[in-house]
Design an enzyme around this catalytic site. Structure first.
Site, short mmCIF file in Angstrom:
data_model
loop_
_atom_site.label_atom_id
_atom_site.label_comp_id
_atom_site.label_asym_id
_atom_site.label_seq_id
_atom_site.Cartn_x
_atom_site.Cartn_y
_atom_site.Cartn_z
N ASP A 1 9.67 -2.42 2.71
CA ASP A 1 8.30 -2.09 3.12
C ASP A 1 7.92 -2.83 4.39
O ASP A 1 8.54 -3.81 4.79
CB ASP A 1 7.32 -2.47 2.00
CG ASP A 1 7.38 -3.96 1.66
OD1 ASP A 1 8.51 -4.49 1.52
OD2 ASP A 1 6.32 -4.59 1.55
N GLU A 2 6.87 -2.33 5.02
CA GLU A 2 6.19 -2.99 6.13
C GLU A 2 7.16 -3.45 7.22
O GLU A 2 7.12 -4.59 7.68
CB GLU A 2 5.36 -4.18 5.61
CG GLU A 2 4.26 -3.74 4.65
CD GLU A 2 3.44 -4.89 4.12
OE1 GLU A 2 2.22 -4.73 3.98
OE2 GLU A 2 4.02 -5.96 3.82
#
Length: 794
Positions: free
Chosen positions: A317-318
């Site tokens: 993620d991210e």
């Protein structure tokens, strides 16, 4: 009908459900799929014979220990010393699986159902698997805890709604000692949760001992990591209780800790230092470097040895692509492999990672960002972006889990989590013809971009109805909408929490009012963009609806306890007892969703979790309050005060810390606010009483008694605050409570009287002022309850 009152009424409440609860006095959570009461009782006596059949030795010991612990606290019942692996017809308590488990490690998607029969002759707990037996054991333990001399005869036939019911514990932002995690595992078992998702690597630390790359735990952990022996111990501890352990190895982002230990694996040269702040940072593994894949393969091999579960969570993620975009080597690699952009590179990286995992018989699991049709269908995607994302994942043939709405690091009302269903998403229907208006709005947040959107309201004989769109997401219907005088209210659940708009729509050029996210008020601005009468213009909508075929692709959900503002000394306080409500949403039939019934049992769980399981939520609050005052001080003063106040909900506390420059690992987390639960159950009870005003005289008396208790507490409380430097900044909050109690007395004294209507606008203005976020990120949430009282009395 008053909005707060309406919140407490579920349209799907079943009369049969309440009849069951009343007949059995079954303070059970999660609530079973089926309970049938029968004639008679089973007496609880000394020397009850326990027989365990087809139960492995470690679990036999665990079952007997838990029963002995439960009965030791019981006034009359005890087990006999006798124990056998063979069924004996003389046993008063028989616990039997169809066969002994082939592996001590719980397996994904095993049959977890059970049958618990209580008759005048004895108790029979049977199941196909040991996991089913363990779930039935937890139901039996709750029944024993809530019984005196006998159990009501009954038949419980129970099974989970979803096969994946998890809790993520973040051990990176703040390190969680092994004993604290074990205690949460005991609680998870009691709540019939079956997956511990262990977040072990991130920007702020590396928490796993590594033989292949020892600088990870030596240089990037501050000396706080789990040894291989400890990890194996915890996995075994969880397995005995029927809980799988899935580790998270964050790749390719959230890699600041890796950058400290092995900067040569990162896309841009260092040097790098330990990251002390919270947020999303730039270090990314270098996909063009062959040594990166050697590194990953070695780590996956070590994780595979430590964690036998078939799933390994790779984060994903991210990913901030800045380093990839700035690296000449990465850009050349992208050209060589004809990768158009950073998203394509991320997918390419995940494909290589998936192949490494497959070599160790591991299934890839990750957050929304890993979802891509170029990856095989056996990956599992965990959604933090919400139901829109999860629906798209499931409809595309991939398995998924929901975590949005189950983020318990955020203080939120338990009802918000309880309404959050992984397979149910409300879609709007055409609004009825009437007087309609459409508005644009902007709600600035304390950190990050503002929330923007549009809403449409239609007033007709059907009442006030509406739809809303936030941040260009799918159009959503308003759950509740009403008008009180010139104030218009409506609400819905969003990724931020329960979101209530309270607006004055008398000026087309200037939208006035506030938005409550949980208990935290936010300002907003906006203007009317259209209005009319008759048929409401259709709003463009391309909502994605979960297909029936895709429902089975949603395996369940996971609560998450990220640890930016959580430490071991308040971990239990953040989780319990509300985690029981999330567990119920993932275990029990979807039809069981009445909030009053839930809170009735949750309040029983508050005590059971403490004395019946050994969780420390109550103890952590008491110890926390005691640490703020002199040794001789009476902390009951703070306990009473804490009933009227709450932490600012959603991520308001995080964002306030960010604004103050305190959003980092060294920030103090031992103030008064840090020893408050996510939700004041005393305020829940108060709101339930307020919803019955003024018709129910007992409810009015209950309200007066609560307010009187707070009032009587005030003089000694303010004296205590004055004597403690740790509490000094709460003095204005205590004075605000004095003002609130005076307003409440006025409202009760003039309830349903004409003079109250004349003062309503001024009273509401004062109540809104008292509901602002105060010192120590605290909200005087009792002001919201008293505003509901005002509405009931108008």
């Amino acid at each position: 009908m008053n909005l707060a009152r309406t919140l407490l009424i579920s349209l799907l409440a079943s009369a049969a459900l309440f009849a069951q609860a009343a007949t059995t006095n079954a303070q059970l959570m999660p609530y079973p799929a089926r309970i049938t009461t029968e004639e008679g009782h089973f007496p609880l006596t000394q020397g009850m014979k326990l027989e365990l059949v087809n139960i492995s030795a470690p679990r036999s010991r665990y079952i007997r220990e838990r029963l002995e612990q439960a009965l030791y606290q019981h006034p009359v019942a005890r087990l006999s010393k006798e124990n056998s692996g063979q069924q004996q017809t003389t046993a008063q308590l028989l616990i039997q699986a169809d066969k002994i488990a082939a592996s001590p490690i719980p397996q994904f998607n095993q049959n977890e159902g059970y049958r618990l029969a209580v008759s005048p002759d004895g108790i029979r707990l049977t199941a196909e698997t040991e996991l089913g037996v363990l779930n039935g054991l937890q139901t039996l333990l709750q029944l024993l805890y809530n019984s005196d001399k006998a159990l009501t005869a009954m038949l419980i036939e129970d099974r989970p709604r979803f096969p994946w019911r998890g809790l993520l514990i973040d051990s990176v932002r703040h390190f969680m000692p092994l004993e604290d995690i074990k205690r949460q595992i005991e609680g998870m078992a009691a709540a019939k949760l079956n997956v511990l998702h262990w977040h072990l690597t991130d920007d702020q630390g590396w928490r796993v001992e590594s033989s292949a790359y020892p600088k990870l735990h030596k240089l990037a952990s501050d000396g706080q990591y789990y040894s291989r022996v400890q990890i194996k111990e915890l996995v075994e501890f969880a397995a005995v209780r029927g809980i799988r352990v899935v580790p998270e190895l964050d790749l390719p982002g959230h890699a600041s800790a890796i950058a400290v230990a092995y900067p040569e694996l990162i896309s841009l040269p260092g040097p790098y230092q330990m990251q002390r702040h919270w947020g999303v940072f730039e270090p990314l593994l270098d996909p063009s470097n062959p040594k990166v894949y050697d590194f990953i393969e070695a780590l996956v091999g070590e994780f595979a040895e430590l964690f036998p579960d078939p799933f390994l969570h790779i984060g994903g993620d991210e990913v901030n692509p800045a380093q990839w975009q700035q690296s000449k080597a990465v850009q050349a690699y992208m050209q060589q492999h004809k990768l158009a952009d950073s998203d394509a590179l991320h997918t390419h990286f995940n494909q290589k990672l998936q192949q490494i995992l497959a070599g160790f018989d591991k299934r890839m699991m990750g957050w929304d960002e890993i979802f891509h049709p170029d990856l095989p269908k056996d990956i599992l995607v965990q959604s933090w972006r919400g139901l829109d994302s999860l629906t798209e994942i499931a409809n595309s043939g991939y398995q998924g889990l929901l975590s949005t709405g189950f983020y318990v690091d955020q203080p939120q009302p338990t009802t918000y989590h309880y309404r959050n269903d992984p397979t149910e998403q409300a879609h709007p229907t055409p609004l009825p013809p009437g007087k309609w208006q459409r508005w644009q709005f902007t709600m600035p947040r304390l950190k990050g971009s503002a929330v923007t959107g549009e809403f449409t309201l239609s007033e007709s004989e059907a009442g006030l109805k509406g739809n809303i769109r936030l941040n260009n997401q799918s159009l959503r219907p308003l759950r509740l909408a009403e008008q009180t005088g010139n104030l218009t209210r409506f609400e819905l659940d969003t990724w931020m929490g329960p979101t209530r708009f309270e607006l004055y729509l008398d000026n087309a050029d200037k939208l006035r009012g506030r938005v409550l996210v949980g208990n935290a008020p936010y300002a907003l601005s906006g203007h009317r963009i259209d209005k009319g009468e008759g048929q409401v213009p259709t709003e463009a909508e391309a909502a994605v609806t979960l297909t029936e075929a895709a429902r089975d692709n949603i395996l369940g959900g996971e609560a998450t306890i990220w640890a930016e503002i959580v430490m071991p000394h308040n971990l239990d306080l953040r989780l319990w007892p509300r985690l029981f409500a999330i567990a119920e949403r993932l275990w029990s039939p979807a039809e069981i969703q009445d909030p009053d019934f839930m809170y009735q049992r949750l309040m029983a769980m508050q005590q059971y979790a403490d004395t019946g399981i050994g969780l420390q939520h109550n103890q952590q609050q008491r110890q926390g309050f005691a640490s703020l005052v002199a040794e001789s001080a009476d902390i009951r003063l703070l306990e009473v005060f804490s009933q009227a106040v709450e932490q600012a909900q959603y991520y308001t506390r995080h964002h306030l810390k960010y604004q103050a420059g305190n959003y980092h690992q060294q920030e103090r987390l031992n103030r008064f606010v840090d020893f408050l639960p996510a939700e004041s159950l005393a305020l829940v009870t108060l709101n339930q009483a307020i919803s019955k005003v003024p018709e129910d005289k007992e409810a009015v008396a209950q309200i007066r008694a609560t307010l009187a208790k707070w009032q009587q507490n005030q003089p000694a409380l303010k004296k205590l605050i004055a004597q403690s430097s740790e509490l000094a900044d709460l003095q204005p909050l205590a004075e605000d409570l004095d003002k609130l109690l005076a307003l409440a007395d006025t409202i009760l004294g003039q309830c349903r009287q004409p003079e109250l209507s004349e003062q309503a606008a001024a009273l509401r203005e004062q109540l809104w002022a008292l509901a602002e976020v105060r010192q120590q990120e605290v909200v005087l949430s009792a002001s919201l309850a008293i505003e509901s009282l005002l509405d009931q009395c108008l």
